[in-house]
Write a protein that holds these residues in place. Structure first.
Motif, PDB file in Angstrom:
ATOM      1  N   MET A 207      -5.732  11.731   1.190  1.00 44.47           N
ATOM      2  CA  MET A 207      -6.842  10.902   0.759  1.00 44.47           C
ATOM      3  C   MET A 207      -6.470   9.431   0.929  1.00 44.47           C
ATOM      4  SD  MET A 207      -8.797  10.802  -2.965  1.00 44.47           S
ATOM      5  CE  MET A 207      -7.394  10.218  -3.918  1.00 44.47           C
ATOM      6  N   LYS A 208      -7.382   8.664   1.537  1.00 46.40           N
ATOM      7  CA  LYS A 208      -7.169   7.224   1.694  1.00 46.40           C
ATOM      8  C   LYS A 208      -7.981   6.488   0.640  1.00 46.40           C
ATOM      9  CE  LYS A 208      -6.249   7.483   6.659  1.00 46.40           C
ATOM     10  NZ  LYS A 208      -6.663   7.051   8.016  1.00 46.40           N
ATOM     11  N   LEU A 209      -7.344   5.516   0.010  1.00 44.70           N
ATOM     12  CA  LEU A 209      -7.992   4.806  -1.083  1.00 44.70           C
ATOM     13  C   LEU A 209      -7.705   3.315  -0.940  1.00 44.70           C
ATOM     14  CD1 LEU A 209      -9.560   5.008  -3.771  1.00 44.70           C
ATOM     15  CD2 LEU A 209      -7.362   5.321  -4.925  1.00 44.70           C
ATOM     16  N   SER A 210      -8.760   2.511  -1.019  1.00 50.30           N
ATOM     17  CA  SER A 210      -8.556   1.067  -0.970  1.00 50.30           C
ATOM     18  C   SER A 210      -7.786   0.618  -2.211  1.00 50.30           C
ATOM     19  CB  SER A 210      -9.909   0.347  -0.895  1.00 50.30           C
ATOM     20  OG  SER A 210      -9.711  -1.045  -0.760  1.00 50.30           O
ATOM     21  N   TYR A 211      -6.825  -0.261  -1.998  1.00 48.48           N
ATOM     22  CA  TYR A 211      -5.906  -0.659  -3.068  1.00 48.48           C
ATOM     23  C   TYR A 211      -5.755  -2.178  -3.060  1.00 48.48           C
ATOM     24  CZ  TYR A 211      -1.160  -1.591  -4.933  1.00 48.48           C
ATOM     25  OH  TYR A 211      -0.075  -2.098  -5.603  1.00 48.48           O
ATOM     26  N   TYR A 212      -6.146  -2.779  -4.172  1.00 43.75           N
ATOM     27  CA  TYR A 212      -5.986  -4.232  -4.306  1.00 43.75           C
ATOM     28  C   TYR A 212      -4.742  -4.502  -5.155  1.00 43.75           C
ATOM     29  CZ  TYR A 212      -6.718  -9.066  -5.561  1.00 43.75           C
ATOM     30  OH  TYR A 212      -6.536 -10.418  -5.745  1.00 43.75           O
ATOM     31  N   PRO A 213      -3.661  -5.020  -4.560  1.00 42.57           N
ATOM     32  CA  PRO A 213      -2.427  -5.214  -5.329  1.00 42.57           C
ATOM     33  C   PRO A 213      -2.479  -6.436  -6.239  1.00 42.57           C
ATOM     34  CG  PRO A 213      -2.103  -5.890  -3.056  1.00 42.57           C
ATOM     35  CD  PRO A 213      -3.493  -5.313  -3.123  1.00 42.57           C
TER      36      PRO A 213
ATOM     37  N   ALA B  89       1.883   7.213  -5.235  1.00 43.58           N
ATOM     38  CA  ALA B  89       0.600   7.671  -4.690  1.00 43.58           C
ATOM     39  C   ALA B  89       0.810   8.464  -3.410  1.00 43.58           C
ATOM     40  CB  ALA B  89      -0.311   6.473  -4.442  1.00 43.58           C
ATOM     41  N   SER B  90       1.694   7.966  -2.556  1.00 48.55           N
ATOM     42  CA  SER B  90       1.966   8.671  -1.298  1.00 48.55           C
ATOM     43  C   SER B  90       2.495  10.077  -1.556  1.00 48.55           C
ATOM     44  CB  SER B  90       2.977   7.858  -0.474  1.00 48.55           C
ATOM     45  OG  SER B  90       3.313   8.538   0.715  1.00 48.55           O
ATOM     46  N   LYS B  91       3.378  10.184  -2.538  1.00 48.45           N
ATOM     47  CA  LYS B  91       3.952  11.503  -2.858  1.00 48.45           C
ATOM     48  C   LYS B  91       2.876  12.452  -3.385  1.00 48.45           C
ATOM     49  CE  LYS B  91       8.229  13.516  -3.932  1.00 48.45           C
ATOM     50  NZ  LYS B  91       9.640  13.245  -3.670  1.00 48.45           N
ATOM     51  N   LEU B  92       1.820  11.879  -3.945  1.00 49.71           N
ATOM     52  CA  LEU B  92       0.723  12.703  -4.472  1.00 49.71           C
ATOM     53  C   LEU B  92      -0.384  12.897  -3.433  1.00 49.71           C
ATOM     54  CD1 LEU B  92       0.533  11.071  -8.017  1.00 49.71           C
ATOM     55  CD2 LEU B  92       1.361  13.378  -7.477  1.00 49.71           C
ATOM     56  N   GLY B  93      -0.152  12.428  -2.213  1.00 55.33           N
ATOM     57  CA  GLY B  93      -1.123  12.643  -1.152  1.00 55.33           C
ATOM     58  C   GLY B  93      -2.193  11.579  -1.049  1.00 55.33           C
ATOM     59  N   ILE B  94      -1.948  10.404  -1.661  1.00 61.17           N
ATOM     60  CA  ILE B  94      -2.917   9.310  -1.617  1.00 61.17           C
ATOM     61  C   ILE B  94      -2.320   8.155  -0.817  1.00 61.17           C
ATOM     62  CG2 ILE B  94      -4.292   7.687  -2.953  1.00 61.17           C
ATOM     63  CD1 ILE B  94      -4.027   9.578  -5.344  1.00 61.17           C
ATOM     64  N   GLU B  95      -3.009   7.743   0.225  1.00 60.18           N
ATOM     65  CA  GLU B  95      -2.576   6.577   0.997  1.00 60.18           C
ATOM     66  C   GLU B  95      -3.320   5.351   0.490  1.00 60.18           C
ATOM     67  OE1 GLU B  95      -2.743   4.743   5.540  1.00 60.18           O
ATOM     68  OE2 GLU B  95      -3.172   6.870   5.213  1.00 60.18           O
ATOM     69  N   LEU B  96      -2.588   4.430  -0.101  1.00 66.77           N
ATOM     70  CA  LEU B  96      -3.195   3.200  -0.621  1.00 66.77           C
ATOM     71  C   LEU B  96      -3.286   2.186   0.509  1.00 66.77           C
ATOM     72  CD1 LEU B  96      -1.407   2.850  -4.098  1.00 66.77           C
ATOM     73  CD2 LEU B  96      -3.622   3.887  -3.580  1.00 66.77           C
ATOM     74  N   GLN B  97      -4.507   1.724   0.783  1.00 65.74           N
ATOM     75  CA  GLN B  97      -4.732   0.789   1.887  1.00 65.74           C
ATOM     76  C   GLN B  97      -5.213  -0.552   1.331  1.00 65.74           C
ATOM     77  OE1 GLN B  97      -7.586   2.888   4.345  1.00 65.74           O
ATOM     78  NE2 GLN B  97      -5.958   3.832   5.547  1.00 65.74           N
ATOM     79  N   GLU B  98      -4.496  -1.607   1.646  1.00 69.69           N
ATOM     80  CA  GLU B  98      -4.890  -2.937   1.177  1.00 69.69           C
ATOM     81  C   GLU B  98      -6.032  -3.472   2.039  1.00 69.69           C
ATOM     82  OE1 GLU B  98      -1.637  -5.659   0.813  1.00 69.69           O
ATOM     83  OE2 GLU B  98      -0.294  -4.144  -0.046  1.00 69.69           O
ATOM     84  N   PRO B  99      -7.046  -4.092   1.419  1.00 65.42           N
ATOM     85  CA  PRO B  99      -8.130  -4.680   2.212  1.00 65.42           C
ATOM     86  C   PRO B  99      -7.606  -5.848   3.034  1.00 65.42           C
ATOM     87  CG  PRO B  99      -8.343  -5.287  -0.098  1.00 65.42           C
ATOM     88  CD  PRO B  99      -7.235  -4.284  -0.021  1.00 65.42           C
ATOM     89  N   GLU B 100      -8.219  -6.067   4.187  1.00 68.12           N
ATOM     90  CA  GLU B 100      -7.830  -7.179   5.071  1.00 68.12           C
ATOM     91  C   GLU B 100      -9.012  -8.090   5.329  1.00 68.12           C
ATOM     92  OE1 GLU B 100      -5.030  -8.158   6.231  1.00 68.12           O
ATOM     93  OE2 GLU B 100      -3.753  -6.475   5.617  1.00 68.12           O
TER      94      GLU B 100
ATOM     95  N   LEU C 145       7.601   5.006 -14.289  1.00 62.87           N
ATOM     96  CA  LEU C 145       7.807   6.296 -14.951  1.00 62.87           C
ATOM     97  C   LEU C 145       7.354   7.437 -14.046  1.00 62.87           C
ATOM     98  CD1 LEU C 145       6.584   5.278 -18.509  1.00 62.87           C
ATOM     99  CD2 LEU C 145       8.885   6.116 -17.968  1.00 62.87           C
ATOM    100  N   LEU C 146       6.203   7.251 -13.392  1.00 58.25           N
ATOM    101  CA  LEU C 146       5.698   8.299 -12.497  1.00 58.25           C
ATOM    102  C   LEU C 146       6.632   8.494 -11.308  1.00 58.25           C
ATOM    103  CD1 LEU C 146       3.563  10.294 -11.572  1.00 58.25           C
ATOM    104  CD2 LEU C 146       2.264   8.376 -10.598  1.00 58.25           C
ATOM    105  N   ALA C 147       7.089   7.384 -10.720  1.00 61.22           N
ATOM    106  CA  ALA C 147       7.999   7.487  -9.586  1.00 61.22           C
ATOM    107  C   ALA C 147       9.296   8.191  -9.984  1.00 61.22           C
ATOM    108  CB  ALA C 147       8.296   6.097  -9.032  1.00 61.22           C
ATOM    109  N   LEU C 148       9.775   7.921 -11.189  1.00 62.92           N
ATOM    110  CA  LEU C 148      10.982   8.590 -11.681  1.00 62.92           C
ATOM    111  C   LEU C 148      10.741  10.091 -11.815  1.00 62.92           C
ATOM    112  CD1 LEU C 148      13.868   8.206 -12.896  1.00 62.92           C
ATOM    113  CD2 LEU C 148      12.766   7.945 -15.129  1.00 62.92           C
ATOM    114  N   ALA C 149       9.582  10.453 -12.343  1.00 62.21           N
ATOM    115  CA  ALA C 149       9.259  11.870 -12.527  1.00 62.21           C
ATOM    116  C   ALA C 149       9.028  12.584 -11.195  1.00 62.21           C
ATOM    117  CB  ALA C 149       8.014  12.008 -13.408  1.00 62.21           C
ATOM    118  N   LEU C 150       8.636  11.832 -10.179  1.00 61.86           N
ATOM    119  CA  LEU C 150       8.397  12.414  -8.855  1.00 61.86           C
ATOM    120  C   LEU C 150       9.654  12.412  -7.992  1.00 61.86           C
ATOM    121  CD1 LEU C 150       4.900  10.823  -8.043  1.00 61.86           C
ATOM    122  CD2 LEU C 150       5.371  13.211  -8.615  1.00 61.86           C
TER     123      LEU C 150
END
Length: 306
Positions: free
Chosen positions: A1-7, A26-37, A274-279
């Protein structure tokens, strides 16, 4: 899944570990975070004046670029960015006059370069993009049960106090993140990781926010009270999502220790760490060495970190 991501700008400068762990988890959970350009600073705080619309332009320009990239939803981890983008989006969607004025400003905002063909005009932005926090994505897009199954390295035995602060919950009718008096979303997230969520009365109090600049002694006191409240309720770690809260609650503990003798320091972590540690994401990505209060001895003591 691709999801727009504003950092947001703070994640690219002061708190890169919030950005890197969000993307890696997010990547490990199957989500690709894409920054707007392109993207710019969102303005950090929602404008208080109703008369001027220039302060709504940065947020709406960002959301319009998200729409232009084909996304109907944008997520962020920063509580300030979330609040600012969501409230600006709501204002434009509900107020025809403000929508008209902001779009008129944006039509005149395109840079003119003689050596480059002028971009085609974009349709007016009407609030079509949904603004969601990454915690909401985990709840609604993945689900707590699936998230729990994905965390092979359960954080059992770690007592974590979820700190909402003020921006995630207020004003409640505009941000609609959770029950402002009794929020539970953050606790549900921590339970999914295997943590013991520690309830404490200051979880939705302000840490001092921008008073850190204009009245630092006030921010020191408010952050001290919040950390003391969490620790007195049994928390070993305070979890949060706001870079400014992180500054006040982690880096400011040096000043808190000077101002309040006897204060026992409390480690602070971003929820994405915390999530990254758990993953079981590479420890180098976690950025644990960037904290003023070192959480690594506690994590090693509990066999959660090598």
């Amino acid at each position: 899944m691709k999801l727009s991501y504003y950092p947001g700008c703070t994640l690219k400068d002061k708190t890169p570990h919030l950005d890197t762990t969000a993307k890696a988890a997010a990547s490990k959970l199957g989500i690709e975070l894409q920054e707007p350009e392109p993207w710019t600073c969102c303005g950090a705080t929602y404008p208080l004046t109703e008369e001027k619309i220039a302060n709504l332009v940065p947020q709406i320009r960002i959301l319009r670029n998200v729409r232009q990239a084909g996304h109907r939803q944008v997520t962020t981890t920063c509580a300030f960015c979330y609040s600012t983008l969501k409230r600006a989006n709501r204002a434009v969607a509900l107020d025809p006059l403000r929508r008209q004025r902001v779009n008129a400003f944006l039509r005149d905002d395109e840079p003119v370069r003689p050596y480059k063909e002028a971009p085609s005009a974009q349709p007016d932005y009407e609030g079509e993009v949904e603004v969601v926090h990454l915690l909401e994505v985990f709840r609604d897009g993945i689900g707590w049960e699936k998230l729990a199954k994905a965390t092979k390295h359960r954080l059992a035995g770690l007592k974590v106090a979820p700190y909402y602060g003020c921006k995630l919950l207020r004003p409640p009718k505009e941000v609609e993140f959770d029950d402002p008096e009794n929020p539970t979303l953050f606790e549900q997230f921590l339970h999914a990781l295997g943590c013991e969520a520690v309830d404490f009365p200051f979880k939705s109090e302000c840490c001092g926010s921008y008073l850190s600049l204009s009245a630092p002694e006030a921010a020191t006191r408010l952050s001290y009270l919040t950390l003391k409240s969490a620790a007195s309720c049994g928390a070993e770690v305070v979890a949060l999502s706001c870079p400014l809260c992180y500054y006040n609650m982690d880096l400011r503990q040096r000043q808190i220790s000077k101002s309040y003798p006897g204060f026992q320091q409390v480690p602070v972590m971003f929820f994405t760490q915390l999530l990254a540690l758990a993953l079981e994401i590479d420890a180098k990505i976690l950025g644990l060495d960037l904290h003023y209060v070192d959480v690594r001895p506690l994590l090693r003591q509990k066999n959660l970190l090598q």
